[in-house]
Design an enzyme around this catalytic site. Sequence first.
Site, mmCIF file in Angstrom:
data_model
loop_
_atom_site.group_PDB
_atom_site.id
_atom_site.type_symbol
_atom_site.label_atom_id
_atom_site.label_comp_id
_atom_site.label_asym_id
_atom_site.label_seq_id
_atom_site.Cartn_x
_atom_site.Cartn_y
_atom_site.Cartn_z
ATOM 1 N N ASP A 1 0.847 -1.170 0.000
ATOM 2 C CA ASP A 1 0.000 0.000 0.000
ATOM 3 C C ASP A 1 0.899 1.241 0.000
ATOM 4 O O ASP A 1 1.896 1.292 0.724
ATOM 5 C CB ASP A 1 -0.861 -0.030 1.265
ATOM 6 C CG ASP A 1 -1.943 1.015 1.254
ATOM 7 O OD1 ASP A 1 -2.873 0.888 0.454
ATOM 8 O OD2 ASP A 1 -1.847 1.974 2.051
ATOM 9 N N GLU B 1 1.461 0.256 -4.897
ATOM 10 C CA GLU B 1 0.889 1.487 -5.435
ATOM 11 C C GLU B 1 2.026 2.503 -5.555
ATOM 12 O O GLU B 1 2.601 2.892 -4.526
ATOM 13 C CB GLU B 1 -0.153 2.054 -4.476
ATOM 14 C CG GLU B 1 -1.396 1.225 -4.310
ATOM 15 C CD GLU B 1 -2.365 1.887 -3.336
ATOM 16 O OE1 GLU B 1 -3.521 2.118 -3.712
ATOM 17 O OE2 GLU B 1 -1.968 2.186 -2.195
#
Length: 652
Positions: A333, A364
Amino acid sequence: MDLTEQKVYFDSAEFEQLYHYDGPLGAFCGREGSKFYLWAPTAQAVLLRLYKDGHLGGAYQMEKMASIGQGVWCWETKQDLNGIYYDYQLTVNGINYETADPYAKAAGVNGERSMVIDLASTDPIGWSEDTAPAQSTETIIYETHVKDFSWDPASGVQPRWRGKYLAFCEEKTTLNGKGVAPTCLNYMKSLGVTHVQLMPVYDFGSVNEMAAADEYNWGYDPVNYNVPEGSYSTDPYHGQVRIRELKRAIQSLHKNGFRVIMDVVYNHTYHLESCLFKTVPWYFYRQTADGGASNGSGCGNELATERSMCARYILDSVLYWAEEYHIDGFRFDLMGLMDVALMEQIRSALDARWGKDEKLLYGEPWGGGTSNPRKGTQLGHKGNLHRLPSSVGAFCDVTRDMIKGSTMSAADAGIINGGYIVADIFDCCLRAWAFDNNRFHVETPGQTICYLSCHDDWTLWDKLILTLDEQGKRFIEPCEKVLAANKLGAALIFGCQGRPFILSGEEFGRTKLGLRNSYNATSSLNQLDWSRSVRFSGLVDYYKGLIALRKQLPALCDKSKAAFDRILRAKDLGRNFAGFLLNNQGSDSRWDQILLLYNVSAEPQNFSCPEGTWEVLLDAESSFRWQKPEAVKGSLKLSPVSAMYIGRKKGK
Ligand code: CA
């Protein structure tokens, strides 16, 4: 020392030289005794407190820890303390902190007290023989959330396992238990995906594990990084249960042919007042110039991954999940907040232990605000993709937005809902931005995660309804116009050389009724509505055919740097039509060339079939044409808003 001076000190080489420590941390037990180690270099005193229960009653024993150098505190006993709960009381600059152990591997309810655990005792039967299934010719990732997966009463999962880890252990479930339409694990097998990405399963803070009523959260709010979340277990009060049940879920997924990817959130903690903070105030967090909390995550704090003991903490955690829970890959993340050097360390440590690229890594490539890392730190955001190892991948938001429109604006449309081809469709929908593009520069197509929807933002169905349905609100029922756009979008993603990724339920028009961010909405809004998989069975079949076809196409499965050379022609571009010709030689594929055709206009489109013996693999109606291939020649007609793949039969 004020906060500004302390920040400078924590960032200094001097601090690292004095206090960096590579020895054991956490609690260890066995017949020969138990040991506790805590890294707390700024503490003046540390007290260990032992409890019989995970949350009830006071400490039955308290022990002063001894400082053993490099900032480490230790206490040991000849007793085997397996099953005993504990926490620490630290004194730092005259302030007392009470905290769980940041290195805990088990915990009581809500993770407030840590637990000493003999990990071998948590292994389910057959765990030592558990192995991941062999690598498939293609990686097709399916993202799901433990509760979403089986919370629907129609899921066919036994009531006490609904929304729990153990739902992944039920193999023969069907809609309402009627024995017809597969659900959950049974359904995933029929779909053909190869990797299951689990949204957070480490212990997070936003769901009260003691709550009597149903509570819901995605779980991007870490509390204990190395402990499984308790609310997904059948008993959050006894620390060993959640460990065993998560292992059972992973074992079952492996047995049924799936590799398991864990969603990890090492970029921030639930609150700044975390066990990491209370153990060494501020050390694990990036700070602004005045010493306050930097907020690159948009969640109030961010971890200082570039400080050596924070990097060690994260690396140890990744290795622990891979070793103890047999996790096959990690989805980071906000990887844009993690430093490149740490990502390199993680990649090489996993490769050294399990073999090159055996564990899949991607993240990400962005943050959630302005970050303030130590000067000279390179972060893993889009602008630095070229600095990351070539086997660390990233989600491609450029492709996502180009196909269906921006996630920032409901009305913004892309290729499939806007009815026009963009000049970048070649980079975007075919070669996964690899090689020489400055917007999303990766070395190999394997680094690009190609997707239309994930847990964030509108579901694909909702985005298409919002942009294509005149009433803008017919989320519930199938709608022809939207189904056509959805199929075309899926064919664009599955026609891309990157790694395809789908949000669970995207293939049956998953809807959250237009809600963009459902992280703390109700379970019933977030859950997979399994009856929808029957009502939208045509769309499900389209995805199934795409997945099965994809695995037979070396032109798209090739993840090497040479994949780009397979693209033979990509010039058939019009205002609303595109065609790509690829060399499909390899393995035992029936077709040595494939031609991918996309018509985005509301009108049919004619196309001249090249010379040779060509067969239709997929068209607007079916993605299973390849099962009974029909020879075609002359003029081909593409339906409005549709894809067609054709293949040249080998040896002709
Ligand atoms: Ca929790």
